[in-house]
Design a protein around this motif. Structure first.
Motif, mmCIF file in Angstrom:
data_model
loop_
_atom_site.group_PDB
_atom_site.id
_atom_site.type_symbol
_atom_site.label_atom_id
_atom_site.label_comp_id
_atom_site.label_asym_id
_atom_site.label_seq_id
_atom_site.Cartn_x
_atom_site.Cartn_y
_atom_site.Cartn_z
ATOM 1 N N THR A 235 10.269 -65.357 1.427
ATOM 2 C CA THR A 235 9.868 -66.167 0.271
ATOM 3 C C THR A 235 8.424 -65.869 -0.109
ATOM 4 N N GLU B 181 7.373 -67.286 3.411
ATOM 5 C CA GLU B 181 8.301 -67.027 4.519
ATOM 6 C C GLU B 181 8.275 -65.570 4.942
ATOM 7 N N TYR C 140 22.087 -64.153 1.462
ATOM 8 C CA TYR C 140 22.294 -65.497 0.921
ATOM 9 C C TYR C 140 21.985 -65.391 -0.557
HETATM 10 MN MN MN Z 1 14.386 -68.116 2.785
#
Ligand code: MN
Ligand code: GLY
Ligand code: MN
Length: 447
Positions: free
Chosen positions: A260, A419, A216
Motif C-alpha cells: 500500500t 504497507e 486480492y
Molecule cells: Mn494490503
C-alpha cells in the motif's frame, strides 16, 4: 524475472523441505498418505453455467505451481510425490498454463482417464484428503472424516509459516512486479485526472495481470473512499480527489505481494495537514520496520504502532488528550481499527501466524507469533477517518476532546496506509517492497 538457475536450485531445496515436513506430519497423525487436491472449478452462480477462474488449493501450490483443476498429489512418506492429472473432459475451456516448467522432474506424473482410475492409484492404509471439494474425495473413495483433518492441517499450515529460499525468491519477484504497477499509478495520479477504474486498469496493464490473477482485488481509493479499508467499487469518472490510497499486489508462481502507498496533492489547507500526517505515518512505519527482530512478539509491535499513532493524533491536535490517554482509552482504535499486519505467502492473508488469540484490544490482529527467521509478513499501520467508527466517539464521553472541525476537514481525504512486505532472514530483515519502492507515499503533483 527470476533466472532459471536460481529457480531450479532453490526449488530443489524447497521441495525436499516440504517433503520432510509432510513426512513428519503424516507420522504425527498416524497416516500412510495424504491426497492434496488442486481444486475444482466452481460456478459463479448456480443459476448460470459460468465458472470462477480456479484458485488452486494453497497446500497444493506449496508443492508446485500448476493451476489445473482436479489434479491430485499423492504424498506418502519416503516415496516420490505422484501427480495425477485427470484427463480433461471440458472442451470449452483449458486450464491456464503453468508460469514455469521447473517442477516437472520432481514428480511422477500420471494422467488418469477417469475418477475411478485416479481412485485406483491411491495407496492402501490410512489416507487423508486436503481440499475444498469434499465431493471429489467421495469419488476417490475417501471418507468425509479423512477430509481436512484438523490436526493435519494445523501441521501443514505451520510448515508454510517458515518460508524457504525459493519462496522468498518468489515473494521478492511478486514485490518487483507490483512495484511497477505502483509506480505507473502514482505517475498517472500525479499528472492527470484519472478515475479509480482508470488507475486499476493501468495497474493491471503495468503488472501484466488479469484481474482474477491478482492476489486480492486491487484497492484503489481516491479521497474519502480511502476510509473504506477494502474499497473495490471503483468510481468510473474522475473525481479530482486530492488523495489516493493504492493497495495492490501481484503474484509469482502463486506467491503474493501486498503493498500500500498513499499519495496526496498539495491542494489546500486540509491537504497540507494530511501531508504532514502522511509524513508522520511514514516515519512510524519505517520505525516499526526497523524494530522488527527475531524473538520479539509481533503483537508488541502492533501495540507500539497504537502508541505512536496516539502521539500523532495528539501532536496534530485531532485529539486533545495525552498520547497515553488516547491509547489507553482506545481512541486510536477508532482511527486505526485493523491489525499491524499479517503473514504473507501463497495467500495474501497467509496461514499459521494467528494460532493464538490476540489481546481483546486487538481483535483484528492476524499475527500473534513471536517473530522468527523464515517468516514473511506485512507491516501496515494506518490512520483513517471512518465515520462508522467516529460516530460513537462523537456521541461518547471524549467527544469534547476531539477537534471535530479538523476531523471533518480531513475526512474527504479518507485515510492513510503504508504497507511493506518483510522477510525475516537469519542474517537480518529484508524489506522486499522498499527494494523497489523507496517511499511509502508522500506529496505528488500540484494542486
Ligand atoms: Mn494490503
Ligand atoms: N490488501 C489487504 C491487506 O492489506 O491486508
Ligand atoms: Mn496486508
Amino acid at each position: 524475472m527470476i533466472d532459471s538457475g536460481t529457480l531450479s536450485r532453490t526449488y530443489e531445496a524447497h521441495i525436499a523441505a516440504v517433503a520432510e515436513g509432510y513426512a513428519r506430519a503424516l507420522a504425527a497423525c498416524e497416516l500412510d498418505a495424504v491426497v492434496v487436491h488442486s481444486g475444482s472449478l466452481s460456478k459463479r452462480t448456480s443459476f448460470d453455467d459460468q465458472d470462477w477462474p480456479l484458485r488452486p488449493t494453497p497446500h497444493f501450490m506449496h508443492w508446485l505451481a500448476l493451476p489445473e483443476p482436479d489434479a491430485v498429489l499423492i504424498i506418502a512418506a519416503g516415496a516420490k510425490p505422484v501427480l495425477v492429472r485427470l484427463e480433461q473432459a471440458n472442451f470449452w475451456e483449458a486450464p491456464a498454463r503453468a508460469e514455469s516448467e521447473h517442477f516437472w522432474p520432481f514428480f511422477d506424473v500420471i494422467v488418469a482417464p477417469s475418477h475411478e482410475a485416479m481412485r485406483g492409484l491411491i495407496p492402501a492404509g490410512r489416507v487423508a484428503f486436503v481440499g475444498e471439494n469434499t465431493a471429489f474425495a467421495d469419488r476417490l473413495g475417501l471418507s468425509r472424516d479423512a477430509c481436512n483433518m484438523h490436526a493435519l492441517l494445523r501441521r501443514l499450515d505451520a510448515l508454510r509459516t517458515t518460508k524457504s529460499a525459493y519462496e522468498i525468491v518468489c515473494l521478492a519477484e511478486a514485490n518487483r512486479i507490483a512495484a511497477q504497477g505502483h509506480e505507473v499509478v502514482r505517475g498517472a495520479f500525479e499528472v492527470g485526472d484519472a478515475s479509480e477504474l482508470d488507475l486499476h486498469l493501468l495497474y493491471l496493464r503495468a503488472t501484466r495481470q488479469d484481474d482474477p490473477e491478482t492476489p486480492y482485488k486491487n484497492i484503489v481509493a481516491m479521497g474519502a473512499h480511502a476510509s473504506t479499508l477494502h474499497h473495490v467499487g471503483y468510481q468510473k469518472t474522475p473525481s479530482g480527489a486530492a488523495s489516493l490510497l493504492l493497495d495492490a499486489g501481484a503474484t509469482c508462481l502463486g506467491y503474493a505481494s501486498d503493498i500500500t502507498r498513499t499519495w496526496v496533492k498539495p491542494a489546500g489547507e486540509a491537504a497540507r495537514v494530511f501531508a504532514a500526517l502522511l509524513a508522520r505515518m511514514e516515519a512510524v512505519q519505517t520505525g516499526l520496520v526497523a524494530a522488527v527482530q527475531s524473538g520479539e512478539p509481533y503483537e508488541a509491535l502492533h501495540d507500539r504502532s497504537h502508541r505512536e499513532l496516539a502521539a500523532i493524533l495528539r501532536d496534530s491536535g485531532i485529539v486533545r488528550l495525552s498520547a497515553d490517554a488516547i491509547d489507553a482509552m482506545g481512541i486510536s482504535r477508532a482511527f486505526y481499527p485493523h491489525g499491524l499486519g499479517h503473514s504473507i505467502g501463497l495467500q495474501c492473508h497467509d496461514v499459521g501466524c494467528a494460532v493464538t488469540q490476540p489481546a481483546a484490544r486487538n481483535p483484528f490482529l492476524r499475527n500473534t507469533t513471536d517473530i522468527a527467521a523464515g517468516q514473511v509478513f506485512t507491516i501496515e499501520p494506518g490512520l483513517y477517518f471512518i465515520e462508522r467508527l467516529l460516530t460513537p466517539l462523537r456521541q461518547g464521553p471524549s467527544a469534547a476532546d476531539i477537534d471535530w472541525a479538523l476531523v471533518d476537514a480531513l475526512s474527504p481525504l479518507g485515510g492513510i496506509r503504508i504497507e511493506d512486505d518483510l522477510a525475516v532472514l537469519a542474517s537480518g530483515v529484508r524489506n522486499l517492497t522498499r527494494e523497489h519502492l523507496p517511499l511509502g507515499g508522500g506529496v505528488v503533483g500540484s494542486a
